[in-house]
Design an enzyme around this catalytic site. Sequence first.
Site, PDB file in Angstrom:
ATOM      1  N   ILE A  76      19.721  25.801  45.626  1.00 19.75           N
ATOM      2  CA  ILE A  76      18.396  26.501  45.131  1.00 19.75           C
ATOM      3  C   ILE A  76      19.048  28.355  45.492  1.00 19.75           C
ATOM      4  O   ILE A  76      19.875  27.950  45.503  1.00 19.75           O
ATOM      5  CB  ILE A  76      17.491  26.522  46.967  1.00 19.75           C
ATOM      6  CG1 ILE A  76      18.200  27.312  47.986  1.00 19.75           C
ATOM      7  CG2 ILE A  76      16.704  25.300  47.129  1.00 19.75           C
ATOM      8  CD1 ILE A  76      16.898  27.165  49.356  1.00 19.75           C
ATOM      9  N   ASP A  77      18.225  28.746  43.998  1.00 19.48           N
ATOM     10  CA  ASP A  77      18.531  30.210  43.903  1.00 19.48           C
ATOM     11  C   ASP A  77      19.028  31.011  44.709  1.00 19.48           C
ATOM     12  O   ASP A  77      18.017  30.794  45.786  1.00 19.48           O
ATOM     13  CB  ASP A  77      17.757  31.204  43.001  1.00 19.48           C
ATOM     14  CG  ASP A  77      17.219  30.037  41.731  1.00 19.48           C
ATOM     15  OD1 ASP A  77      17.728  28.867  41.861  1.00 19.48           O
ATOM     16  OD2 ASP A  77      16.049  30.577  41.773  1.00 19.48           O
ATOM     17  N   LYS A  78      19.920  31.690  44.721  1.00 16.81           N
ATOM     18  CA  LYS A  78      20.495  32.793  45.781  1.00 16.81           C
ATOM     19  C   LYS A  78      19.368  33.534  46.215  1.00 16.81           C
ATOM     20  O   LYS A  78      19.127  33.640  47.508  1.00 16.81           O
ATOM     21  CB  LYS A  78      21.762  33.468  45.348  1.00 16.81           C
ATOM     22  CG  LYS A  78      21.675  35.028  46.432  1.00 16.81           C
ATOM     23  CD  LYS A  78      23.107  35.283  45.376  1.00 16.81           C
ATOM     24  CE  LYS A  78      23.347  36.543  45.878  1.00 16.81           C
ATOM     25  NZ  LYS A  78      24.012  38.420  45.098  1.00 16.81           N
ATOM     26  N   THR A  80      16.093  32.944  46.568  1.00 17.57           N
ATOM     27  CA  THR A  80      15.283  31.605  46.911  1.00 17.57           C
ATOM     28  C   THR A  80      15.600  32.010  48.663  1.00 17.57           C
ATOM     29  O   THR A  80      16.446  31.271  48.605  1.00 17.57           O
ATOM     30  CB  THR A  80      14.866  30.856  46.598  1.00 17.57           C
ATOM     31  OG1 THR A  80      14.214  30.429  45.126  1.00 17.57           O
ATOM     32  CG2 THR A  80      13.916  30.267  46.422  1.00 17.57           C
TER      33      THR A  80
END
Length: 271
Positions: A76-78, A80
Amino acid sequence: MVFVRFVAVAECVLFHYADSMHSIPDYTVLYSDNDIAVFNKRSGLLVASDRYDETALRLDMLAEREFGKLFAVHRIDKDTSGVIVYARNEQTHRSLSQQFENRSVEKIYHCLVHGRPLWKNLHVTLPLLPNGDARHRTVVNKKSGKYSVTDFWLLGACGAYSWIKAVPKTGRTHQIRAHLAANGVYIVCDPLYGGKQMPVRLSEIKRTWRGDEFSEKPILSRLALHAYILTILHPTTNERMTFIAPYQKDMDVTRKQLGKLYKVDPLNESN
């Protein structure tokens, strides 16, 4: 059988980050056994190595102090926050990786966006090309982009903001952010896709606020995107397991404040 486990407080006490209101732990433990470890991570923390910043703080390196070697099976995105699962051995790594590759894993995200979309639900199939511009953004590219699908639901409008549920069917980098931006919807505090956006301040949403505007600190100042629910099949028992990651403190404070004013709760069971 569906396995659900909530964690309301941190089970580990590693503090490397402080937002404007509270100290937020790097991660809390949602579940662990001999095969998997499931965490609720904070915003701003990588889940695995990053070719752009090899020195950045990483969740797997922090959690390995407690759990030993961890194998990343998805990202998952940094920026997020939310639920992330790791394999604890190579056999489990292969099994979980195959689930993500086959798109049999179910993922649900919640986000706070600016404005109010004109739709109640939206099915997006725009092909995406990761790292498609000079800012390393994911862009819509009908010629070179990869097949990408996201379903969105409007959970409720709160004045200048709205809560949205996102269910990505594919796993492209920045998929939710890129698909929303392509439809003119921008997540709160997302400078990469939404421009230079101001953080959420209580004085801007609460009519009766009487504080000092010069010393006021924002209640939410990071990307308002949260990986809320993850459902997998356990790689050993084949049990269907659903993990729910409670909102981080900053996002939850925002939810409560908006809920008081607009009687909207994105965590309502009917959503």
